[in-house]
Design a protein around this motif. Sequence first.
Motif, PDB file in Angstrom:
ATOM      1  N   ASN A  10       0.870  -1.183   0.000  1.00 43.33           N
ATOM      2  CA  ASN A  10       0.000   0.000   0.000  1.00 43.33           C
ATOM      3  C   ASN A  10       0.908   1.235   0.000  1.00 43.33           C
ATOM      4  O   ASN A  10       1.438   1.622   1.038  1.00 43.33           O
ATOM      5  N   ARG A  76      -3.327  -1.709  -3.646  1.00 45.68           N
ATOM      6  CA  ARG A  76      -4.434  -0.793  -3.925  1.00 45.68           C
ATOM      7  C   ARG A  76      -4.352  -0.387  -5.390  1.00 45.68           C
ATOM      8  O   ARG A  76      -3.272  -0.266  -5.958  1.00 45.68           O
ATOM      9  N   LEU A 159     -11.670   0.834  -1.632  1.00 46.14           N
ATOM     10  CA  LEU A 159     -11.233  -0.405  -0.987  1.00 46.14           C
ATOM     11  C   LEU A 159     -11.633  -0.453   0.478  1.00 46.14           C
ATOM     12  O   LEU A 159     -12.294  -1.405   0.924  1.00 46.14           O
ATOM     13  N   ASN A 160     -11.267   0.563   1.247  1.00 45.54           N
ATOM     14  CA  ASN A 160     -11.579   0.519   2.675  1.00 45.54           C
ATOM     15  C   ASN A 160     -13.061   0.715   2.931  1.00 45.54           C
ATOM     16  O   ASN A 160     -13.632   0.087   3.834  1.00 45.54           O
ATOM     17  N   GLU A 336      -7.669  -2.344   4.841  1.00 46.47           N
ATOM     18  CA  GLU A 336      -7.337  -2.544   3.437  1.00 46.47           C
ATOM     19  C   GLU A 336      -6.411  -3.745   3.229  1.00 46.47           C
ATOM     20  O   GLU A 336      -6.599  -4.521   2.285  1.00 46.47           O
TER      21      GLU A 336
END
Length: 358
Positions: A10, A76, A159-160, A336
């Motif tokens: 990330n 990500r 994503l989160n 994530e």
Amino acid sequence: MNQDLILVINPMAVYTRVAIYQNYNILFLKDIMYPDQDLGRFSHYLEQVNYRRDKILSELDANGICLECIKAIVSRGGLIKPVKSGIYEINDAIVHDLKSSEYGQDYVDLGGIVAKEISDLYPEMRAFILDPVVVDEFSDLARFSGHPDFDRKSVFHTLNQKAMAKRHAKALMRKYSEMKLIVVHLGSGISVSAHCNGCVIDSNQVLDGDGPFSPERTGSLPLGDMIRYCFRSGKSEEEILDMIQHKGGLFAYLGTYSALEVDSRVAQGDKEAEKVFEAMAYQVSKEIGAMYAVLNSEIDGIIITGGIANSHWFVNKITERVDNMGPVHVYPGVIELDSMAQVTLAALRGDEVILEYK
């Protein structure tokens, strides 16, 4: 650490968070920091690809990670063209669009490029991105801006937000695909989104000038004043975008990117910090109200997540304005890494469809 590992990365502005998973268990976690003198050698963040790749590989090797045992690397997803939600195997088209910056520029773009660079070194390793920031499920009405030359675009913490919403639904023994939720991600950027039956049908555009201001971003600015500023300031397009994306918000008002530092200053009686911090909470609350209207004033709850959700003072300033809309659930931090590892494992086992980017 000698069998079927998943590497999760990330990228952030001055570090990359790296984790190694085996099945659902995290075996290694490290924030690889990059000194200012190193980053100062690069005139553009895309020039950091080889540097970041080598730092990741060196860190893993130094900690006894068997690189040949890594079956997949996942990151990500960055600013590519709009896509549907899911996991994508990184191909040449993804790398090309991340490098071209046609759809925008952000440090998150480094993730997919670095992941592909690493996987290319190991024949058995596959590379993926999950739920890029450009996942687009907007309703038709949400795309209108006010002028036909400009469409509102879907750019948010996909994503989160989706991972937290799904975890919340599971905790309630309900299906995410059957819930109406407002999800607030409080990080260096702030996104507030309307989740309707598994789709994000509206959200502020978190990257460059929409919605609440945040630790580093300006959020929405008075449009007329901004236009006049662009013509009179003598600044270039790149300088203006840098101001909006990286030198606005808390940094512009208080000289720090750290919301937790501001929280501490508020606790110590700093009235200017308190005023600015409350203004940020005020703007977040207004955006929640907008998404409440998007969902026809019928919601199953409001989820507040991200790093700034660790500030009880800040969250309380939001909650006291919006808790009459529905139950407020606070999940500080992000998940994530866990989400990327779990979905990648499911994809490798054939339990998750791997999508193709074209």
